[in-house]
Design an enzyme around this catalytic site. Sequence first.
Site, PDB file in Angstrom:
ATOM      1  N   GLY A 156       0.854  -1.192   0.000  1.00 26.32           N
ATOM      2  CA  GLY A 156       0.000   0.000   0.000  1.00 26.32           C
ATOM      3  C   GLY A 156       0.886   1.237   0.000  1.00 26.32           C
ATOM      4  O   GLY A 156       2.032   1.179  -0.446  1.00 26.32           O
ATOM      5  N   ARG A 157       0.361   2.338   0.523  1.00 24.85           N
ATOM      6  CA  ARG A 157       1.129   3.598   0.501  1.00 24.85           C
ATOM      7  C   ARG A 157       2.505   3.448   1.124  1.00 24.85           C
ATOM      8  O   ARG A 157       3.524   3.812   0.547  1.00 24.85           O
ATOM      9  CB  ARG A 157       0.387   4.677   1.298  1.00 24.85           C
ATOM     10  CG  ARG A 157      -0.801   5.268   0.618  1.00 24.85           C
ATOM     11  CD  ARG A 157      -1.305   6.446   1.461  1.00 24.85           C
ATOM     12  NE  ARG A 157      -2.657   6.756   1.115  1.00 24.85           N
ATOM     13  CZ  ARG A 157      -3.719   6.122   1.633  1.00 24.85           C
ATOM     14  NH1 ARG A 157      -3.560   5.192   2.549  1.00 24.85           N
ATOM     15  NH2 ARG A 157      -4.931   6.446   1.238  1.00 24.85           N
ATOM     16  N   ILE A 158       2.527   2.892   2.348  1.00 23.28           N
ATOM     17  CA  ILE A 158       3.808   2.825   3.067  1.00 23.28           C
ATOM     18  C   ILE A 158       4.702   1.746   2.450  1.00 23.28           C
ATOM     19  O   ILE A 158       5.908   1.968   2.266  1.00 23.28           O
ATOM     20  CB  ILE A 158       3.570   2.608   4.585  1.00 23.28           C
ATOM     21  CG1 ILE A 158       2.782   3.804   5.151  1.00 23.28           C
ATOM     22  CG2 ILE A 158       4.897   2.453   5.321  1.00 23.28           C
ATOM     23  CD1 ILE A 158       2.293   3.636   6.592  1.00 23.28           C
ATOM     24  N   ARG A 238       1.459  -3.097  12.990  1.00 22.30           N
ATOM     25  CA  ARG A 238       0.827  -3.314  14.293  1.00 22.30           C
ATOM     26  C   ARG A 238       1.387  -4.608  14.872  1.00 22.30           C
ATOM     27  O   ARG A 238       1.562  -5.592  14.148  1.00 22.30           O
ATOM     28  CB  ARG A 238      -0.698  -3.442  14.154  1.00 22.30           C
ATOM     29  CG  ARG A 238      -1.433  -2.144  13.869  1.00 22.30           C
ATOM     30  CD  ARG A 238      -1.414  -1.192  15.062  1.00 22.30           C
ATOM     31  NE  ARG A 238      -2.158   0.037  14.802  1.00 22.30           N
ATOM     32  CZ  ARG A 238      -1.656   1.152  14.277  1.00 22.30           C
ATOM     33  NH1 ARG A 238      -0.369   1.212  13.949  1.00 22.30           N
ATOM     34  NH2 ARG A 238      -2.413   2.207  14.092  1.00 22.30           N
ATOM     35  N   GLU A 267       1.243  -3.170  23.694  1.00 24.11           N
ATOM     36  CA  GLU A 267       2.050  -1.952  23.828  1.00 24.11           C
ATOM     37  C   GLU A 267       1.581  -1.226  25.071  1.00 24.11           C
ATOM     38  O   GLU A 267       0.368  -1.110  25.255  1.00 24.11           O
ATOM     39  CB  GLU A 267       1.876  -1.053  22.607  1.00 24.11           C
ATOM     40  CG  GLU A 267       2.542  -1.648  21.383  1.00 24.11           C
ATOM     41  CD  GLU A 267       2.480  -0.754  20.150  1.00 24.11           C
ATOM     42  OE1 GLU A 267       1.949   0.383  20.249  1.00 24.11           O
ATOM     43  OE2 GLU A 267       2.950  -1.185  19.102  1.00 24.11           O
ATOM     44  N   HIS A 286       7.072   2.281  19.027  1.00 25.67           N
ATOM     45  CA  HIS A 286       6.020   2.757  18.119  1.00 25.67           C
ATOM     46  C   HIS A 286       6.229   4.236  17.745  1.00 25.67           C
ATOM     47  O   HIS A 286       5.407   5.095  18.087  1.00 25.67           O
ATOM     48  CB  HIS A 286       4.628   2.532  18.729  1.00 25.67           C
ATOM     49  CG  HIS A 286       3.548   2.467  17.681  1.00 25.67           C
ATOM     50  ND1 HIS A 286       2.411   1.735  17.823  1.00 25.67           N
ATOM     51  CD2 HIS A 286       3.448   3.054  16.461  1.00 25.67           C
ATOM     52  CE1 HIS A 286       1.644   1.877  16.749  1.00 25.67           C
ATOM     53  NE2 HIS A 286       2.269   2.679  15.900  1.00 25.67           N
TER      54      HIS A 286
END
Length: 322
Positions: A156-158, A238, A267, A286
């Site tokens: 995707g975008r990343i 994630r 987290e 994160h």
Amino acid sequence: MKPKVFVTRQIPEAGLTRIREVCDLHVWESEMPAPYDQLTKRVGGMDGILCTLTERIDAALIDAAGAGLKVISQMAVGYDNIDVRAAAARGIPVGNTPGVLTDATADLAFALLLAAARRLTEGVEYIRSGHWTTWQPRHLLGADLSGATLGIIGLGRIGKAVAKRARGFDMRILATSRHLTDTEAEAHGATRVDLPTLLRDSDFVSLHTPLTPETRHLINRETLAQMKPSAILINSTRGGTVDQRALYEALRDGVIAGAALDVTDPEPIPLDDPILTLPNALVVPHIGSATVKTRDKMALMAAENLIAGVMGQPLPNQVKLP
Ligand code: GLV
């Protein structure tokens, strides 16, 4: 009367200033996230909620806000903490902040890749613990990037922004993604393959898929066993996409060579998590989107989504149901 909104965290001032121009702003006072029961009380009677990934926004919380709630605006691109179906069922749009954090997150994924490949944390520790006595021809040898294969799970975008960086390092790129075509992969210098091929052939595997019921524990004992013993896993999406116990065992037993994680499950990672004892695991808290400019842009974008929602207008960036 100005619409009443609740912002769940101390977000960058750029966002708060913009919200104040239009709304009656209430902000959670502490730097620590609000406990769920406090949050439930504070959202009561609000027209809008601006939240972050540290808040669980479920059906009960949405109902606690009351019938006047018009929008939920998340200051993040991922929104697995929000029950988007419960929001949709009540006619409440959910906003998020895609795009503005793409480069920062891809930079961090690449920083993790480089750091793990060249064993930077081990080098830092080596000096701090007083072990550096001489230059050594056979010590702290890492992996080359040039000519190595990077497997991107989720183009995707990343994922695409990571591919762009990898091209600059002369890496070969494999990719797998839900709706990826050969042509789209090729446009980003990647070859589309299935997951088993990607795992088998990659020297580095980087996760860029959102956390969904389908991607939970995508990396598990079985998929780790399909990777090369020399492979390095990078996770900046994630923590739940990886079975962390299985990853610990794989790193301990040499099933794979290393891992670099920006995200963990849960987290914060408990200090007694065994993964933190391993020299071949690098864990950061994160910080994928944590640059000054990116966080300002995210706060502003979340503010614009919030404002549009309370004004009854379409959100500039509304989450679509899958
Ligand atoms: C950060 O993890 C985000 O989803 O924006």
